[in-house]
Design an enzyme around this catalytic site. Structure first.
Site, PDB file in Angstrom:
ATOM      1  N   LEU A 184      -8.127   8.995   5.545  1.00 54.40           N
ATOM      2  CA  LEU A 184      -8.644   8.890   4.174  1.00 54.40           C
ATOM      3  C   LEU A 184      -9.357  10.140   3.673  1.00 54.40           C
ATOM      4  O   LEU A 184      -9.900  10.136   2.578  1.00 54.40           O
ATOM      5  CB  LEU A 184      -9.568   7.667   4.066  1.00 54.40           C
ATOM      6  CG  LEU A 184      -8.843   6.332   4.247  1.00 54.40           C
ATOM      7  CD1 LEU A 184      -9.806   5.165   4.126  1.00 54.40           C
ATOM      8  CD2 LEU A 184      -7.696   6.179   3.260  1.00 54.40           C
ATOM      9  N   LYS A 185      -9.349  11.198   4.450  1.00 53.44           N
ATOM     10  CA  LYS A 185      -9.952  12.452   3.988  1.00 53.44           C
ATOM     11  C   LYS A 185      -8.846  13.440   3.645  1.00 53.44           C
ATOM     12  O   LYS A 185      -7.740  13.367   4.199  1.00 53.44           O
ATOM     13  CB  LYS A 185     -10.834  13.057   5.087  1.00 53.44           C
ATOM     14  CG  LYS A 185     -12.036  12.207   5.422  1.00 53.44           C
ATOM     15  CD  LYS A 185     -13.114  12.422   4.401  1.00 53.44           C
ATOM     16  CE  LYS A 185     -14.367  11.647   4.757  1.00 53.44           C
ATOM     17  NZ  LYS A 185     -15.381  11.729   3.708  1.00 53.44           N
TER      18      LYS A 185
ATOM     19  N   GLU B  10       6.525  -0.146   7.257  1.00 46.73           N
ATOM     20  CA  GLU B  10       5.863   1.074   7.741  1.00 46.73           C
ATOM     21  C   GLU B  10       5.998   1.191   9.260  1.00 46.73           C
ATOM     22  O   GLU B  10       6.276   2.273   9.792  1.00 46.73           O
ATOM     23  CB  GLU B  10       4.372   1.054   7.384  1.00 46.73           C
ATOM     24  CG  GLU B  10       4.080   1.199   5.917  1.00 46.73           C
ATOM     25  CD  GLU B  10       2.588   1.382   5.665  1.00 46.73           C
ATOM     26  OE1 GLU B  10       2.249   2.369   5.018  1.00 46.73           O
ATOM     27  OE2 GLU B  10       1.783   0.547   6.108  1.00 46.73           O
TER      28      GLU B  10
ATOM     29  N   ASN C  10      -0.340   1.565  12.195  1.00 45.31           N
ATOM     30  CA  ASN C  10       0.771   2.525  12.264  1.00 45.31           C
ATOM     31  C   ASN C  10       0.688   3.367  13.528  1.00 45.31           C
ATOM     32  O   ASN C  10       1.705   3.684  14.149  1.00 45.31           O
ATOM     33  CB  ASN C  10       0.787   3.419  11.019  1.00 45.31           C
ATOM     34  CG  ASN C  10       1.416   2.714   9.839  1.00 45.31           C
ATOM     35  OD1 ASN C  10       2.622   2.559   9.781  1.00 45.31           O
ATOM     36  ND2 ASN C  10       0.592   2.242   8.916  1.00 45.31           N
TER      37      ASN C  10
ATOM     38  N   ASP D  42      -0.042  13.716  -2.162  1.00 44.66           N
ATOM     39  CA  ASP D  42       1.099  12.793  -2.294  1.00 44.66           C
ATOM     40  C   ASP D  42       2.310  13.372  -3.027  1.00 44.66           C
ATOM     41  O   ASP D  42       3.113  12.633  -3.605  1.00 44.66           O
ATOM     42  CB  ASP D  42       0.667  11.495  -3.032  1.00 44.66           C
ATOM     43  CG  ASP D  42      -0.236  10.612  -2.175  1.00 44.66           C
ATOM     44  OD1 ASP D  42      -0.228  10.780  -0.950  1.00 44.66           O
ATOM     45  OD2 ASP D  42      -0.932   9.771  -2.747  1.00 44.66           O
TER      46      ASP D  42
ATOM     47  N   GLY E 181      -5.410   1.417  12.234  1.00 42.69           N
ATOM     48  CA  GLY E 181      -4.469   2.090  13.131  1.00 42.69           C
ATOM     49  C   GLY E 181      -3.263   1.269  13.538  1.00 42.69           C
ATOM     50  O   GLY E 181      -2.702   1.472  14.622  1.00 42.69           O
TER      51      GLY E 181
ATOM     52  N   ASN F 252       2.877  12.451   6.069  1.00 43.10           N
ATOM     53  CA  ASN F 252       1.950  11.390   5.664  1.00 43.10           C
ATOM     54  C   ASN F 252       2.762  10.151   5.338  1.00 43.10           C
ATOM     55  O   ASN F 252       3.874  10.249   4.813  1.00 43.10           O
ATOM     56  CB  ASN F 252       1.169  11.840   4.424  1.00 43.10           C
ATOM     57  CG  ASN F 252       0.215  10.768   3.923  1.00 43.10           C
ATOM     58  OD1 ASN F 252      -0.583  10.211   4.684  1.00 43.10           O
ATOM     59  ND2 ASN F 252       0.279  10.458   2.637  1.00 43.10           N
TER      60      ASN F 252
ATOM     61  N   ILE G 285      -6.973  16.810   3.990  1.00 42.21           N
ATOM     62  CA  ILE G 285      -6.828  17.794   5.077  1.00 42.21           C
ATOM     63  C   ILE G 285      -7.151  19.182   4.510  1.00 42.21           C
ATOM     64  O   ILE G 285      -6.603  19.565   3.467  1.00 42.21           O
ATOM     65  CB  ILE G 285      -5.381  17.764   5.624  1.00 42.21           C
ATOM     66  CG1 ILE G 285      -5.084  16.409   6.278  1.00 42.21           C
ATOM     67  CG2 ILE G 285      -5.139  18.894   6.607  1.00 42.21           C
ATOM     68  CD1 ILE G 285      -5.765  16.149   7.595  1.00 42.21           C
TER      69      ILE G 285
ATOM     70  N   HIS H 286       2.819   6.693   3.072  1.00 43.02           N
ATOM     71  CA  HIS H 286       2.201   6.136   1.859  1.00 43.02           C
ATOM     72  C   HIS H 286       2.832   4.772   1.573  1.00 43.02           C
ATOM     73  O   HIS H 286       4.060   4.644   1.605  1.00 43.02           O
ATOM     74  CB  HIS H 286       2.426   7.093   0.680  1.00 43.02           C
ATOM     75  CG  HIS H 286       1.699   6.661  -0.547  1.00 43.02           C
ATOM     76  ND1 HIS H 286       0.357   6.886  -0.733  1.00 43.02           N
ATOM     77  CD2 HIS H 286       2.119   5.989  -1.651  1.00 43.02           C
ATOM     78  CE1 HIS H 286      -0.021   6.381  -1.897  1.00 43.02           C
ATOM     79  NE2 HIS H 286       1.032   5.830  -2.477  1.00 43.02           N
TER      80      HIS H 286
HETATM   81  C1  GRF Z   1      -1.004   2.382   5.639  1.00 43.17           C
HETATM   82  O1  GRF Z   1      -0.684   1.453   4.657  1.00 43.17           O
HETATM   83  C2  GRF Z   1      -0.520   3.761   5.252  1.00 43.17           C
HETATM   84  O2  GRF Z   1       0.616   3.743   4.470  1.00 43.17           O
HETATM   85  C3  GRF Z   1      -1.673   4.288   4.463  1.00 43.17           C
HETATM   86  O3  GRF Z   1      -2.824   3.777   5.093  1.00 43.17           O
HETATM   87  C4  GRF Z   1      -2.521   2.559   5.751  1.00 43.17           C
HETATM   88  C5  GRF Z   1      -2.983   2.674   7.173  1.00 43.17           C
HETATM   89  O4  GRF Z   1      -2.927   1.436   7.831  1.00 43.17           O
HETATM   90  N1  GRF Z   1      -1.636   5.726   4.376  1.00 43.17           N
HETATM   91  P1  GRF Z   1      -3.182   1.362   9.401  1.00 43.17           P
HETATM   92  O5  GRF Z   1      -4.556   1.965   9.661  1.00 43.17           O
HETATM   93  O6  GRF Z   1      -2.098   2.121  10.073  1.00 43.17           O
HETATM   94  O7  GRF Z   1      -3.159  -0.097   9.724  1.00 43.17           O
END
Ligand code: GRF
Length: 221
Positions: free
Chosen positions: A81-82, A170, A13, A141, A11, A98, A84, A100
Protein backbone atom coordinates in the site's frame (compact mmCIF):
# COMPACT_ATOMS: atom_id res chain seq x y z
CA UNK A 1 14.37 -16.61 -10.97
CA UNK A 2 14.62 -15.02 -7.53
CA UNK A 3 11.47 -13.17 -6.57
CA UNK A 4 10.81 -10.53 -3.89
CA UNK A 5 7.21 -9.98 -2.82
CA UNK A 6 6.02 -6.73 -1.21
CA UNK A 7 2.81 -6.97 0.84
CA UNK A 8 1.14 -4.78 3.46
CA UNK A 9 -1.83 -6.88 4.48
CA UNK A 10 -3.24 -10.36 4.68
CA UNK A 11 -1.04 -11.79 1.95
CA UNK A 12 -3.43 -14.21 0.28
CA UNK A 13 -1.74 -13.50 -3.05
CA UNK A 14 1.63 -14.11 -1.43
CA UNK A 15 0.26 -17.43 -0.17
CA UNK A 16 -0.81 -18.38 -3.71
CA UNK A 17 2.73 -17.60 -4.89
CA UNK A 18 4.34 -19.56 -2.05
CA UNK A 19 2.15 -22.55 -2.89
CA UNK A 20 2.83 -22.32 -6.64
CA UNK A 21 6.56 -21.78 -6.37
CA UNK A 22 7.46 -24.80 -4.26
CA UNK A 23 10.13 -26.71 -6.23
CA UNK A 24 9.66 -24.62 -9.36
CA UNK A 25 11.59 -22.22 -11.58
CA UNK A 26 10.69 -19.27 -9.34
CA UNK A 27 11.91 -18.93 -5.76
CA UNK A 28 10.29 -16.51 -3.34
CA UNK A 29 13.55 -15.28 -1.82
CA UNK A 30 12.34 -12.46 0.45
CA UNK A 31 9.07 -10.87 1.54
CA UNK A 32 9.08 -7.18 2.41
CA UNK A 33 6.44 -5.18 4.24
CA UNK A 34 6.01 -1.69 5.61
CA UNK A 35 4.03 -3.24 8.49
CA UNK A 36 5.63 -5.49 11.10
CA UNK A 37 2.20 -6.94 11.95
CA UNK A 38 1.21 -7.83 8.36
CA UNK A 39 -0.25 -11.32 8.15
CA UNK A 40 1.80 -11.70 4.97
CA UNK A 41 4.97 -11.85 7.09
CA UNK A 42 3.55 -14.68 9.18
CA UNK A 43 2.79 -16.59 5.99
CA UNK A 44 6.33 -16.04 4.70
CA UNK A 45 7.91 -17.16 7.96
CA UNK A 46 5.70 -20.26 8.04
CA UNK A 47 6.99 -21.10 4.56
CA UNK A 48 10.61 -20.59 5.64
CA UNK A 49 11.03 -17.42 3.60
CA UNK A 50 13.03 -14.52 5.12
CA UNK A 51 11.19 -11.27 5.79
CA UNK A 52 12.22 -7.63 5.96
CA UNK A 53 10.22 -4.88 7.64
CA UNK A 54 10.92 -1.66 5.78
CA UNK A 55 11.84 1.07 8.24
CA UNK A 56 11.25 3.95 5.83
CA UNK A 57 9.03 3.23 2.82
CA UNK A 58 10.31 6.38 1.10
CA UNK A 59 13.94 5.31 1.37
CA UNK A 60 14.83 3.74 -1.96
CA UNK A 61 18.37 2.99 -0.82
CA UNK A 62 17.19 0.72 1.99
CA UNK A 63 14.89 -1.20 -0.36
CA UNK A 64 17.42 -1.43 -3.20
CA UNK A 65 20.06 -2.70 -0.76
CA UNK A 66 17.77 -5.45 0.52
CA UNK A 67 16.79 -6.50 -3.02
CA UNK A 68 20.44 -6.54 -4.11
CA UNK A 69 21.52 -8.56 -1.08
CA UNK A 70 18.97 -11.27 -1.96
CA UNK A 71 19.95 -11.28 -5.65
CA UNK A 72 16.42 -10.41 -6.74
CA UNK A 73 15.45 -10.75 -10.43
CA UNK A 74 11.73 -9.97 -10.19
CA UNK A 75 9.71 -7.83 -7.77
CA UNK A 76 6.02 -8.56 -7.19
CA UNK A 77 3.79 -6.00 -5.48
CA UNK A 78 0.95 -8.03 -3.98
CA UNK A 79 -1.16 -5.68 -1.91
CA UNK A 80 1.64 -3.25 -1.04
CA UNK A 81 0.00 0.00 0.00
CA UNK A 82 2.97 2.36 -0.19
CA UNK A 83 4.38 4.01 -3.26
CA UNK A 84 7.63 2.40 -4.40
CA UNK A 85 10.43 5.03 -4.44
CA UNK A 86 11.40 6.08 -7.99
CA UNK A 87 14.99 4.84 -7.68
CA UNK A 88 13.68 1.33 -6.91
CA UNK A 89 11.26 1.49 -9.87
CA UNK A 90 14.18 2.52 -12.09
CA UNK A 91 16.47 -0.23 -10.75
CA UNK A 92 13.79 -2.84 -11.59
CA UNK A 93 12.50 -1.33 -14.83
CA UNK A 94 10.52 -4.04 -16.64
CA UNK A 95 11.12 -6.42 -13.72
CA UNK A 96 8.53 -5.18 -11.23
CA UNK A 97 4.87 -6.15 -11.47
CA UNK A 98 1.75 -5.17 -9.53
CA UNK A 99 -1.59 -6.92 -9.17
CA UNK A 100 -4.73 -4.78 -9.24
CA UNK A 101 -8.26 -6.04 -8.48
CA UNK A 102 -10.04 -4.47 -11.49
CA UNK A 103 -9.64 -4.10 -15.24
CA UNK A 104 -7.17 -1.23 -15.63
CA UNK A 105 -7.13 1.47 -16.92
CA UNK A 106 -10.58 1.65 -15.27
CA UNK A 107 -10.77 1.86 -11.48
CA UNK A 108 -7.10 2.54 -10.90
CA UNK A 109 -5.01 5.39 -9.54
CA UNK A 110 -4.53 6.93 -6.10
CA UNK A 111 -7.07 5.77 -3.49
CA UNK A 112 -8.12 2.79 -5.60
CA UNK A 113 -7.21 -0.13 -3.37
CA UNK A 114 -9.05 -2.84 -1.46
CA UNK A 115 -12.80 -2.45 -1.13
CA UNK A 116 -12.68 1.09 -2.59
CA UNK A 117 -12.09 -0.52 -5.98
CA UNK A 118 -15.00 -2.92 -5.75
CA UNK A 119 -17.31 -0.23 -4.37
CA UNK A 120 -16.43 2.03 -7.33
CA UNK A 121 -17.06 -0.81 -9.79
CA UNK A 122 -20.50 -1.47 -8.29
CA UNK A 123 -21.39 2.22 -8.20
CA UNK A 124 -20.46 2.55 -11.88
CA UNK A 125 -22.94 -0.15 -12.91
CA UNK A 126 -20.21 -2.13 -14.72
CA UNK A 127 -21.21 -5.72 -15.40
CA UNK A 128 -17.63 -6.97 -15.69
CA UNK A 129 -14.68 -6.42 -13.38
CA UNK A 130 -11.51 -8.44 -13.26
CA UNK A 131 -7.84 -8.67 -12.43
CA UNK A 132 -4.93 -6.82 -14.00
CA UNK A 133 -1.24 -7.51 -13.65
CA UNK A 134 0.99 -4.76 -15.00
CA UNK A 135 4.56 -3.60 -15.07
CA UNK A 136 5.22 -0.93 -12.47
CA UNK A 137 6.23 2.48 -13.75
CA UNK A 138 6.50 5.77 -11.94
CA UNK A 139 2.88 6.53 -12.84
CA UNK A 140 0.39 4.83 -10.51
CA UNK A 141 -1.45 1.84 -12.10
CA UNK A 142 -0.47 2.93 -15.62
CA UNK A 143 2.37 0.60 -16.64
CA UNK A 144 2.12 -1.88 -19.55
CA UNK A 145 -0.41 -4.62 -18.92
CA UNK A 146 0.99 -8.14 -18.63
CA UNK A 147 -2.23 -10.09 -18.02
CA UNK A 148 -5.91 -9.43 -17.48
CA UNK A 149 -8.79 -11.69 -16.64
CA UNK A 150 -12.48 -10.72 -16.50
CA UNK A 151 -14.77 -11.48 -13.57
CA UNK A 152 -18.54 -11.09 -13.85
CA UNK A 153 -20.36 -8.60 -11.63
CA UNK A 154 -23.81 -9.76 -10.57
CA UNK A 155 -26.81 -7.69 -9.51
CA UNK A 156 -26.72 -8.89 -5.89
CA UNK A 157 -23.03 -8.14 -5.42
CA UNK A 158 -21.69 -6.25 -2.43
CA UNK A 159 -18.07 -5.03 -2.36
CA UNK A 160 -17.30 -8.12 -0.26
CA UNK A 161 -18.82 -10.70 -2.62
CA UNK A 162 -17.20 -9.07 -5.65
CA UNK A 163 -13.86 -8.93 -3.86
CA UNK A 164 -14.18 -12.62 -3.02
CA UNK A 165 -14.82 -13.57 -6.65
CA UNK A 166 -11.98 -11.33 -7.90
CA UNK A 167 -9.54 -12.76 -5.35
CA UNK A 168 -10.12 -16.30 -6.57
CA UNK A 169 -8.92 -15.20 -10.00
CA UNK A 170 -6.00 -13.23 -8.55
CA UNK A 171 -4.75 -16.36 -6.82
CA UNK A 172 -4.54 -18.22 -10.12
CA UNK A 173 -3.42 -15.39 -12.42
CA UNK A 174 -0.52 -14.03 -10.34
CA UNK A 175 1.25 -17.39 -10.01
CA UNK A 176 0.66 -18.00 -13.74
CA UNK A 177 2.45 -14.74 -14.58
CA UNK A 178 5.34 -15.36 -12.17
CA UNK A 179 5.87 -18.94 -13.31
CA UNK A 180 5.75 -17.85 -16.98
CA UNK A 181 8.32 -15.13 -16.22
CA UNK A 182 10.57 -17.61 -14.48
CA UNK A 183 10.38 -20.06 -17.38
CA UNK A 184 11.02 -17.29 -19.94
CA UNK A 185 13.66 -15.42 -17.97
CA UNK A 186 11.71 -12.17 -18.30
CA UNK A 187 8.21 -10.82 -17.73
CA UNK A 188 5.99 -12.03 -20.58
CA UNK A 189 2.46 -11.12 -21.50
CA UNK A 190 -0.16 -13.79 -20.95
CA UNK A 191 -3.09 -13.88 -23.35
CA UNK A 192 -6.15 -16.03 -22.67
CA UNK A 193 -7.08 -18.18 -25.65
CA UNK A 194 -10.77 -18.21 -24.69
CA UNK A 195 -12.88 -16.12 -22.36
CA UNK A 196 -16.34 -16.99 -21.16
CA UNK A 197 -17.54 -17.54 -17.64
CA UNK A 198 -21.01 -18.53 -16.56
CA UNK A 199 -22.29 -15.70 -14.40
CA UNK A 200 -22.15 -17.11 -10.94
CA UNK A 201 -21.97 -15.92 -7.36
CA UNK A 202 -19.80 -18.92 -6.56
CA UNK A 203 -16.04 -18.63 -6.35
CA UNK A 204 -15.19 -22.18 -7.19
CA UNK A 205 -16.58 -22.48 -10.73
CA UNK A 206 -14.77 -19.29 -11.72
CA UNK A 207 -11.53 -20.54 -10.27
CA UNK A 208 -11.96 -23.93 -11.91
CA UNK A 209 -12.72 -22.32 -15.26
CA UNK A 210 -9.60 -20.21 -15.00
CA UNK A 211 -7.43 -23.17 -14.17
CA UNK A 212 -8.95 -25.16 -17.00
CA UNK A 213 -8.25 -22.56 -19.66
CA UNK A 214 -4.69 -22.65 -20.93
CA UNK A 215 -2.93 -19.30 -21.06
CA UNK A 216 -0.95 -18.67 -24.19
CA UNK A 217 2.35 -16.91 -23.70
CA UNK A 218 2.96 -14.10 -26.11
CA UNK A 219 6.20 -12.17 -26.29
CA UNK A 220 5.01 -9.35 -28.49
CA UNK A 221 5.05 -5.96 -26.69
C1 GRF B 1 -5.36 -7.72 -3.80
O1 GRF B 1 -6.71 -7.56 -4.10
C2 GRF B 1 -4.49 -7.06 -4.85
O2 GRF B 1 -5.07 -7.03 -6.10
C3 GRF B 1 -4.38 -5.67 -4.31
O3 GRF B 1 -4.32 -5.81 -2.91
C4 GRF B 1 -4.99 -6.99 -2.51
C5 GRF B 1 -4.05 -7.78 -1.65
O4 GRF B 1 -4.71 -8.86 -1.03
N1 GRF B 1 -3.25 -4.98 -4.88
P1 GRF B 1 -3.86 -9.94 -0.23
O5 GRF B 1 -3.08 -9.20 0.84
O6 GRF B 1 -2.98 -10.64 -1.20
O7 GRF B 1 -4.89 -10.85 0.38
Amino acid sequence: MRVAVFASGSGTNLQALLDACRDGDATIAIVLSNRADARALTRATAAGVPVHVISDANDGTEINDVLASYGIDLVVLAGYLKLIPPDVVRAFEGRMINIHPALLPSFGGPGMYGKNVHRAVLESGATVSGVTIHIVTEEYDRGPIVAQWPVPVIAEDTPETLQHRVQAVEHALLPAVVVAAAKSGCVVRLVPDRVGFAVSAQTTPVERALRAVPLLVSQEE
